[in-house]
Design an enzyme around this catalytic site. Structure first.
Site, mmCIF file in Angstrom:
data_model
loop_
_atom_site.group_PDB
_atom_site.id
_atom_site.type_symbol
_atom_site.label_atom_id
_atom_site.label_comp_id
_atom_site.label_asym_id
_atom_site.label_seq_id
_atom_site.Cartn_x
_atom_site.Cartn_y
_atom_site.Cartn_z
ATOM 1 N N VAL A 1 0.842 -1.198 0.000
ATOM 2 C CA VAL A 1 0.000 0.000 0.000
ATOM 3 C C VAL A 1 0.873 1.242 0.000
ATOM 4 O O VAL A 1 1.670 1.447 0.918
ATOM 5 C CB VAL A 1 -0.934 0.038 1.230
ATOM 6 C CG1 VAL A 1 -1.800 1.292 1.191
ATOM 7 C CG2 VAL A 1 -1.804 -1.206 1.286
ATOM 8 N N ILE B 1 5.541 4.952 1.523
ATOM 9 C CA ILE B 1 4.858 5.613 2.636
ATOM 10 C C ILE B 1 4.564 4.595 3.736
ATOM 11 O O ILE B 1 3.886 3.595 3.500
ATOM 12 C CB ILE B 1 3.540 6.257 2.172
ATOM 13 C CG1 ILE B 1 3.805 7.253 1.048
ATOM 14 C CG2 ILE B 1 2.837 6.930 3.337
ATOM 15 C CD1 ILE B 1 2.555 7.800 0.413
ATOM 16 N N LYS C 1 -6.019 -1.742 -2.347
ATOM 17 C CA LYS C 1 -5.335 -1.074 -1.237
ATOM 18 C C LYS C 1 -6.330 -0.640 -0.161
ATOM 19 O O LYS C 1 -6.031 -0.722 1.041
ATOM 20 C CB LYS C 1 -4.548 0.117 -1.768
ATOM 21 C CG LYS C 1 -3.419 -0.297 -2.709
ATOM 22 C CD LYS C 1 -2.812 0.891 -3.433
ATOM 23 C CE LYS C 1 -1.726 0.447 -4.403
ATOM 24 N NZ LYS C 1 -1.196 1.573 -5.210
#
Length: 421
Positions: free
Chosen positions: A120, A124, A193
């Site tokens: 995902v 990040i 996601k």
């Protein structure tokens, strides 16, 4: 050794000393499964094999990193690894979104680690914060821009005034869009996601099939112009949130669609191929995670973070957190999900038209927040912005508008997210 795999190998080789210090023991690359072993890939030839299953089964392999993509082959390899007690690090969001239960159960049954930060939003860090940092908090909402291709296209449309087709071609020319962009532009990638994020945030098993999905292919230059006129921009959002009905019954809504976002919202400034995820929790408040959501090096960074965690656990005898599904909350149908709407209509500028349109909203208890009319004559544009209403009530209203005695053409309906109630 595609884009991600090549970067993982590079980091393993270039930072071997640092990795040894961080883990407590050397991290040794035992082998690399490739489709063709006769291509010079800049690594010792003896590391390459076309037999991925045999590599996974080797006794000298403790951790398996899967960056193949797809479903069937990766699934069999990951299950084989977990069933052998080996740790698995994967970037495969499509596989996890469809088969997270089977894979997580195999990990639990064999006391093996399963890490998937890279599945995902690339580099990040959002999976680990949801699983660990916020494990003692109550997460109420997760909303994010989790697909770089669609964000690049929508950003280009907003900046240049170009329509969707032109912006898609530009994304392809620059390498942001695949030759077949369907998974991105129709929201399938973002839906996978969203399923993973919702599962983690709400301790409930959510699959891609549970996610309501709309893509961006119907977003027009006129939509962008209208958004700008009301101080908004258009973003493809993945939204996961708790929903409480009038009886106090709690469920979760998981959906992906293009929506208007006020320019004052932090997600509005996320442009180009960048991603961002905003998490709202009881005690922590609002948290935002921002960065590069795709690409070989950023995704490899997330893979390597998981690899270090898995290696530490192997060396010290620990184990990472597993799947948490204790809440088992029901998935709210999209028709029962409330949000705000921006309805763009073409109407005849005649007495009684506005009153008739407003009456149809009122009959279905869709409260109007603002009305704006532009132009005159038969081609006048009427824009209605609503307060929060359910999807089913809005859909019934739109259907009723098309049956009025005077001509009303609903040009577009966009949800409005990120505003005060």
């Amino acid at each position: 050794m595609g884009n991600v795999g090549t970067e993982v190998v590079r980091i393993l080789r270039d930072h071997a000393d640092d990795l040894r210090q961080r883990v407590g023991a050397p991290v040794v690359l035992r082998g690399i499964a490739v489709r063709r072993a006769d291509i010079d890939r800049g690594v010792p030839q003896e590391l390459l094999t076309t037999d991925a299953a045999a590599l996974v089964a080797r006794d000298d392999v403790d951790i398996v990193v899967e960056v193949i993509g797809g479903i069937d082959q990766p699934k069999s390899l990951i299950l084989a690894a977990l069933n052998s007690g080996k740790s698995v690090v994967t970037a495969n969001k499509a596989l996890l979104a469809d088969y997270t239960g089977e894979i997580a159960e195999a990990a639990e049954r064999n006391r093996a680690d399963l890490y998937f930060e890279a599945a995902v939003a690339g580099a990040i860090p959002v999976v680990r914060p949801l699983m660990q940092s916020l494990a003692g908090d109550r997460v109420n909402r997760v909303v994010g821009i989790v697909n770089g291709t669609t964000n690049f296209i929508l950003s280009a449309m907003a900046e240049t005034g170009a329509d969707y087709d032109v912006s898609l071609k530009e994304a392809g020319r620059l390498g942001y869009a695949e030759a077949d962009p369907t998974a991105d532009v129709e929201g399938y990638d973002a839906a996978a996601k969203a399923a993973i994020l919702a599962s983690l945030a709400f301790h409930t098993r959510v699959t891609a099939a549970d996610v309501y999905r709309e893509g961006i292919s119907k977003v027009t230059a006129e939509d962008m112009e209208t958004a700008s006129a009301v101080g908004c921009t258009v973003k493809l959002l993945a939204l996961c949130e708790r929903v409480v009905d009038s009886d106090g019954k709690e469920s979760i809504s998981v959906r992906v669609y293009p929506a208007l976002v006020p320019l004052t919202h932090p997600l509005a400034s996320v442009n180009g191929a960048f991603n961002a995820v905003v998490v709202e929790a009881d005690a922590a408040g609002r948290l935002m995670f921002y960065g590069q959501g795709a690409g070989g090096a950023p995704t490899a960074s997330a893979v390597m973070g998981d690899l270090v965690m898995a290696a530490r656990n192997k060396f010290y005898g620990g184990r990472g957190p597993g799947e948490s599904t204790y809440a088992m909350l029901p998935i709210a149908p999209i028709g029962d999900t409330p949000t705000r709407y921006h309805v763009n209509m073409q109407v005849a500028d005649r007495p009684g038209v506005l009153a008739g349109v407003a009456a149809e909203f009122s009959r279905r208890e869709v409260s109007i927040s603002a009305v704006r009319q532009e132009g005159a004559g038969d081609g006048a544009r009427l824009v209605v912005v609503t307060h929060r209403a359910t999807e089913s009530a809005l859909a019934e209203t739109v259907a009723a508008l098309s049956e009025l005695d005077f001509e009303v053409v609903v040009k577009s309906v966009l949800r409005l997210e990120g505003t005060a109630e």
